[in-house]
Design a protein around this motif. Structure first.
Motif, PDB file in Angstrom:
ATOM      1  N   ASN A 109       4.378  -5.453  -3.511  1.00  0.00           N
ATOM      2  CA  ASN A 109       3.703  -4.555  -4.450  1.00  0.00           C
ATOM      3  C   ASN A 109       2.348  -4.088  -3.891  1.00  0.00           C
ATOM      4  O   ASN A 109       2.142  -4.103  -2.686  1.00  0.00           O
ATOM      5  N   ARG A 110       1.436  -3.706  -4.777  1.00  0.00           N
ATOM      6  CA  ARG A 110       0.259  -2.946  -4.310  1.00  0.00           C
ATOM      7  C   ARG A 110      -1.014  -3.777  -4.168  1.00  0.00           C
ATOM      8  O   ARG A 110      -1.214  -4.739  -4.918  1.00  0.00           O
ATOM      9  N   ILE A 111      -1.846  -3.366  -3.220  1.00  0.00           N
ATOM     10  CA  ILE A 111      -3.211  -3.888  -3.113  1.00  0.00           C
ATOM     11  C   ILE A 111      -4.122  -2.669  -3.256  1.00  0.00           C
ATOM     12  O   ILE A 111      -3.973  -1.677  -2.508  1.00  0.00           O
ATOM     13  N   ALA A 112      -5.034  -2.727  -4.228  1.00  0.00           N
ATOM     14  CA  ALA A 112      -5.858  -1.561  -4.585  1.00  0.00           C
ATOM     15  C   ALA A 112      -6.642  -1.048  -3.388  1.00  0.00           C
ATOM     16  O   ALA A 112      -7.381  -1.804  -2.742  1.00  0.00           O
ATOM     17  N   ASN A 113      -6.476   0.226  -3.097  1.00  0.00           N
ATOM     18  CA  ASN A 113      -7.175   0.915  -1.994  1.00  0.00           C
ATOM     19  C   ASN A 113      -7.004   0.204  -0.649  1.00  0.00           C
ATOM     20  O   ASN A 113      -7.767   0.454   0.287  1.00  0.00           O
ATOM     21  N   GLY A 114      -6.016  -0.677  -0.571  1.00  0.00           N
ATOM     22  CA  GLY A 114      -5.762  -1.411   0.683  1.00  0.00           C
ATOM     23  C   GLY A 114      -6.913  -2.308   1.085  1.00  0.00           C
ATOM     24  O   GLY A 114      -7.075  -2.606   2.274  1.00  0.00           O
ATOM     25  N   LYS A 115      -7.719  -2.747   0.117  1.00  0.00           N
ATOM     26  CA  LYS A 115      -8.906  -3.532   0.474  1.00  0.00           C
ATOM     27  C   LYS A 115      -8.957  -4.857  -0.261  1.00  0.00           C
ATOM     28  O   LYS A 115      -8.559  -4.951  -1.423  1.00  0.00           O
ATOM     29  N   PHE A 116      -9.446  -5.867   0.428  1.00  0.00           N
ATOM     30  CA  PHE A 116      -9.772  -7.136  -0.226  1.00  0.00           C
ATOM     31  C   PHE A 116     -10.787  -7.889   0.613  1.00  0.00           C
ATOM     32  O   PHE A 116     -10.987  -7.581   1.807  1.00  0.00           O
ATOM     33  N   SER A 117     -11.456  -8.848  -0.030  1.00  0.00           N
ATOM     34  CA  SER A 117     -12.430  -9.692   0.683  1.00  0.00           C
ATOM     35  C   SER A 117     -11.975 -11.125   0.571  1.00  0.00           C
ATOM     36  O   SER A 117     -11.473 -11.548  -0.478  1.00  0.00           O
ATOM     37  N   LEU A 118     -12.148 -11.853   1.653  1.00  0.00           N
ATOM     38  CA  LEU A 118     -11.737 -13.260   1.658  1.00  0.00           C
ATOM     39  C   LEU A 118     -12.718 -14.049   2.505  1.00  0.00           C
ATOM     40  O   LEU A 118     -12.991 -13.648   3.653  1.00  0.00           O
TER      41      LEU A 118
END
Ligand code: GAL
Length: 378
Positions: free
Chosen positions: A99-108
């Motif tokens: 499924n989707r990841i918003a704006n293709g961005k994440f922080s970890l």
């Protein structure tokens, strides 16, 4: 006597061999990689075929109420079909994050990650060229007292499709001898913290793949709630009751009965993540979904260890030509994708999808096919 025993053991092993997973050549990918196809059978008529490209379910044949078998999932007869633009994730293992990841961005852990935008403005189903549905996995068939399976393995290098960590993923498809049941088990480990959310993307039509519509199927979902989304199908973070909406499938309902109320929404029909009601403490699996096709009598029950299920009603199917030249019309199949909620990596309140080094990701989903006992209408 010794000779008799020897002959008997030869006979027994000959039968055992006949039961074991059979491997055939399914052709080659565009870049020349050989693709293998494995056939798994139950003793009550289920035949499943899985291939190494994308650890994909290619065929599932199950008998109807009169014993007539039909392939109930969409797909193609060759690798080229799966590699074509027409392929909307038919039958594949979807990931690293489905499924989707918003704006293709994440922080970890204080680092920002940017992934491919392949479903404007979002990242969908693990990326573009090297998502888990497009790579060729290594297969190892196996047999136990209770059935036969194939275990697929793929090591995704650090940074593949923009995701951190070298991830070793395994997906096994196991067909029980004594039931028309496929047990799909996913496992993964990593050497750096990373999001992971694997599912299978089979498109079902219990009347047979290529039948005109799935609107006549009856569906029940074990979900009182769902995750509402914005206009790009990214969850807002709320968890809302289905009661009083066309998403209420707590009792069996015909899929077509209320779908038109959703046609003009961003989802274009059903394309929602349902929050499964909690799994009873004493149960290893939670009941997720029941699908029934009246005419054939075929049923599908899905049990899972996942907290959610994406019910997608094939709104983007556009009449592509599939197996045996059959046409896959708009809304002629349904996906029931057991999963963690979409975009979980950006929602602290959702069950986590972060896998850490030293931990093992392990989750199973059962697809149990049957025949309806009664033909009551809903
Ligand atoms: C589903 C998703 C849909 C669509 C489909 C593939 O899992 O929910 O929005 O992207 O895959 O066409």
């Amino acid at each position: 006597m010794i000779r008799m025993c020897f002959l008997l053991s030869l006979l027994v092993s000959a039968f055992a061999m006949a039961d074991e997973p059979v491997m055939t050549d399914f052709g080659k990918t565009k870049d020349g990689k050989a693709v293998e196809l494995y056939t798994l059978k139950s003793d009550s008529g289920l035949v499943a075929k899985v291939m190494t490209r994308g650890a994909t379910l290619v065929q599932i044949h199950v008998p109807d109420k009169d014993g007539k078998s039909e392939d109930v999932i969409l797909g193609w007869d060759d690798v080229a079909g799966y590699e074509s633009e027409d392929n909307q994730y038919f039958g594949c293992t979807t990931g690293r994050v489905c499924n989707r990841i918003a704006n293709g961005k994440f922080s970890l852990d204080g680092k920002d990650y940017s992934l491919a935008i392949n479903n404007e403005p979002n990242h969908l189903h693990g990326g573009v060229e090297r998502s888990l549905d497009k790579v060729v996995w290594k297969a190892r068939p196996y047999t136990t007292d209770s059935g036969h399976g194939v275990r697929f393995k793929y090591t995704s290098p650090d940074g593949e499709e923009g995701y951190p960590g070298t991830v070793t993923a395994q997906v096994s498809f196991f067909v029980a001898k004594d039931a028309n049941r496929i047990n799909i088990t996913y496992k993964a480990t990593t050497d750096a913290a990373t999001p992971i959310n694997l599912t299978n993307h089979a498109y079902f039509n219990l009347g047979g793949a290529g039948s005109e519509t799935v609107m006549d199927h009856v569906l029940q979902l074990n979900a009182d709630r769902y995750t509402p989304t914005d206009d790009t199908l990214i969850p807002t973070g709320e968890i809302t009751a289905v009661a009083g909406t066309p998403l209420d499938f707590t009792k069996p309902k015909r899929i077509g009965a209320r779908i038109e109320k959703l046609t003009d929404t961003a989802a274009l029909g059903y394309d929602h993540n349902f929050v499964l009601n909690p799994r009873p403490d004493d149960q290893n699996y939670n009941f997720a979904a029941f699908l029934r096709h009246k005419e054939s009598g075929r049923t599908l029950r899905i049990w899972t260890q996942e907290p959610g299920i994406q019910f997608y009603s094939g709104n983007f199917l556009e009449g592509q030509t599939g197996k045996g030249g059959k046409t896959y019309a708009h809304r002629s199949a349904i996906c029931l994708e057991t999963q963690h909620y979409p975009d979980s990596v950006n929602h602290k309140s959702f069950p986590t999808t972060i896998l850490k080094p030293g931990d093992e990701y392990k989750t199973s989903t059962l697809l149990h096919f049957g025949i309806a006992k009664d033909q009551a209408d809903n």
